[in-house]
Write a protein that holds these residues in place. Structure first.
Motif, PDB file in Angstrom:
ATOM      1  N   GLN A 174      -9.393 -10.366 -40.577  1.00  0.00           N
ATOM      2  CA  GLN A 174      -8.405  -9.310 -40.760  1.00  0.00           C
ATOM      3  C   GLN A 174      -7.041  -9.952 -41.008  1.00  0.00           C
ATOM      4  N   HIS A 175      -6.223  -9.301 -41.839  1.00  0.00           N
ATOM      5  CA  HIS A 175      -4.949  -9.908 -42.218  1.00  0.00           C
ATOM      6  C   HIS A 175      -3.894  -8.833 -42.492  1.00  0.00           C
ATOM      7  N   ALA A 176      -2.652  -9.248 -42.529  1.00  0.00           N
ATOM      8  CA  ALA A 176      -1.553  -8.348 -42.891  1.00  0.00           C
ATOM      9  C   ALA A 176      -1.688  -7.925 -44.348  1.00  0.00           C
ATOM     10  N   GLU A 177      -1.087  -6.802 -44.667  1.00  0.00           N
ATOM     11  CA  GLU A 177      -1.247  -6.242 -46.015  1.00  0.00           C
ATOM     12  C   GLU A 177      -0.500  -7.039 -47.079  1.00  0.00           C
ATOM     13  N   ASP A 178       0.557  -7.737 -46.687  1.00  0.00           N
ATOM     14  CA  ASP A 178       1.431  -8.364 -47.677  1.00  0.00           C
ATOM     15  C   ASP A 178       1.107  -9.833 -47.942  1.00  0.00           C
TER      16      ASP A 178
END
Length: 350
Positions: A174-178
Motif C-alpha cells: 500500500q502506498h500514498a496516492e502521489d
C-alpha cells in the motif's frame, strides 16, 4: 528424502494486512488476560472490515480488561486511525462441556499439529521463508523509520523457487496516492529486495502488479483471525493440521502442541541428530495423553521413539516446560511464530 520440494512458492504479509491486524488484536486481548490471570482461558476471534470490528469469543478469566480499548490501541500501533472503527463485542465464558475436560488437564480440542526444523538457516527454517519474512518486515521498517514516507501499512510478499533457485520475487505494498509506480519499484528494489535476496540476476521482480495499491487495510478488504496459518508456520512447505494459533491460550493444543512440535524438531536438528526433522502429534479433546507422536528425519528414518522419550506432549507438561501462561503472544502474531530467538519454543536445550 527432504521434506522440502525443489519447486515452491512462499508468502508473507505485513502487520498491516487485514488478517494480521485481527491476529494481533486477538493475541493482545489474550496477553491482557494472562497478564492479570495466568490461568485465563481465551479463545478470541476478531473480524474486521469497512469500518466495523467484531470481537467475538469465549473468555474465562479473573482479569478486568477493556477489549475494545485494546483493539483500538493495536489498530493505532499498526498505523491506522483507531477512531475509524465501530466495535461490537460478543465475548462469553468458555463452554462448561469443554471446561470439564481441560479442568482434568486434557487437551482443549482434538486435532493434528506439526513441527519442523531444518539446518538450512540460523533460524532453523527454510531459507526462502526467512527471506520472504525479511521482505515484509523490511516494508514495515522502511515505513516506520520514515525512510520511504509514501509506504502504508498493508502489504504482501512472495518468493518462487524453481529447482532450488529463486526465480521470482513479488512485493505488493500500500502506498500514498502521489507516488509513481516507477518510484515505488526502484526504491523497493534498492532498499528492500536486493538487501533481502542478494543477487537479482535471472530473478523476475514484480512490484504492485496491478499498478496501484492506494486503498488498503480494512478500507479495501476484510480481515479474520487465523486466516494466515501458512504465513504463521512454514509457508505452505510443511503439512498443517488446520488449527490457527492467535487468540488461543495454551490449553488449546492447536497452538501449544504446534509450539512443542517445533521445539522438538528444532532441538533434534540443533543437536546434530538430523538435518531436517518433521514432528507430528494428535489429540482427543479432554484426554491428557496424545493419540500419536510421530517424527521423521530428512532421510525418512523414523525418529519417533527418541522424540517421545525426551519431549512430553501432554498439554499440562507443554505449558509448564515452555512457560506458556505468560503474556508473550502478540509478538508472535506477525511475521511467523517460529525463528524468533526470544520465544521459549525456540530455545535449544539438547
Amino acid at each position: 528424502m527432504s521434506h522440502i520440494r525443489p519447486t515452491f512458492t512462499v508468502e508473507s504479509v505485513t502487520s498491516g494486512h487485514p488478517d494480521k491486524v485481527c491476529d494481533q488484536i486477538s493475541d493482545a486481548i489474550l496477553d491482557a488476560c494472562l497478564a492479570e490471570d495466568p490461568y485465563s482461558r481465551v479463545a478470541m476471534e476478531t473480524f474486521g472490515g469497512h469500518g466495523l470490528l467484531l470481537l467475538c469469543g469465549e473468555v474465562t478469566t479473573k482479569a478486568e480488561i477493556d477489549a475494545s480499548a485494546i483493539a483500538r490501541s493495536v489498530y493505532a500501533d499498526v498505523g491506522y486511525d483507531p477512531n475509524a472503527l465501530e466495535i461490537i463485542e460478543r465475548i462469553v465464558r468458555q463452554s462448561p462441556d469443554i471446561a470439564q475436560g481441560v479442568d482434568q488437564d486434557g487437551a482443549g480440542d482434538q486435532g493434528i499439529m506439526y513441527g519442523y526444523a531444518t539446518a538450512e538457516t540460523a533460524e532453523f527454517l527454510p531459507k526462502a521463508l526467512v527471506q520472504v519474512h525479511a521482505l515484509t518486515k523490511g516494508l514495515e521498517r522502511l515505513r516506520t523509520s520514515g525512510d520511504l514516507q509514501w509506504l502504508r501499512p498493508d502489504g504482501k510478499a512472495q518468493i518462487t523457487v524453481i529447482n532450488g533457485k529463486i526465480r521470482s520475487v513479488l512485493v505488493s505494498t500500500q502506498h500514498a496516492e502521489d507516488v509513481s509506480q516507477h518510484e515505488i519499484r526502484e526504491a523497493l528494489i534498492e532498499h528492500l529486495i536486493r538487501p533481502a535476496i542478494g543477487s537479482l540476476r535471472g530473478v523476475e521482480i514484480l512490484v504492485n502488479p496491478t499498478g496501484r495499491f492506494v486503498q488498503g487495510g480494512f478500507d479495501a478488504d476484510t480481515g479474520l483471525t487465523g486466516r494466515k496459518i501458512m504465513v504463521d508456520t512454514y509457508g505452505g512447505l510443511i503439512q498443517h493440521g488446520g488449527g490457527a494459533f492467535s487468540g488461543k491460550d495454551a490449553t488449546k493444543v492447536d497452538r501449544s502442541a504446534a509450539y512443542m512440535a517445533r521445539y522438538a524438531a528444532k532441538n533434534i536438528v540443533a543437536s546434530g541428530k538430523a538435518r531436517e526433522a518433521l514432528v507430528s502429534v494428535s489429540y482427543a479433546i479432554g484426554h491428557p495423553e496424545p493419540l500419536m507422536v510421530s517424527a521423521y528425519d530428512e532421510r525418512g528414518s523414523d525418529i519417533s521413539r527418541s522424540v517421545r522419550n525426551r519431549f512430553d506432549f501432554r498439554p499440562k507438561s507443554i505449558i509448564k516446560e515452555l512457560g506458556l501462561r505468560s503474556p508473550i503472544y502478540r509478538q508472535t502474531s506477525s511475521y511467523g511464530h517460529f525463528g524468533k530467538s526470544q520465544l521459549p519454543w525456540e530455545e535449544i536445550v539438547l
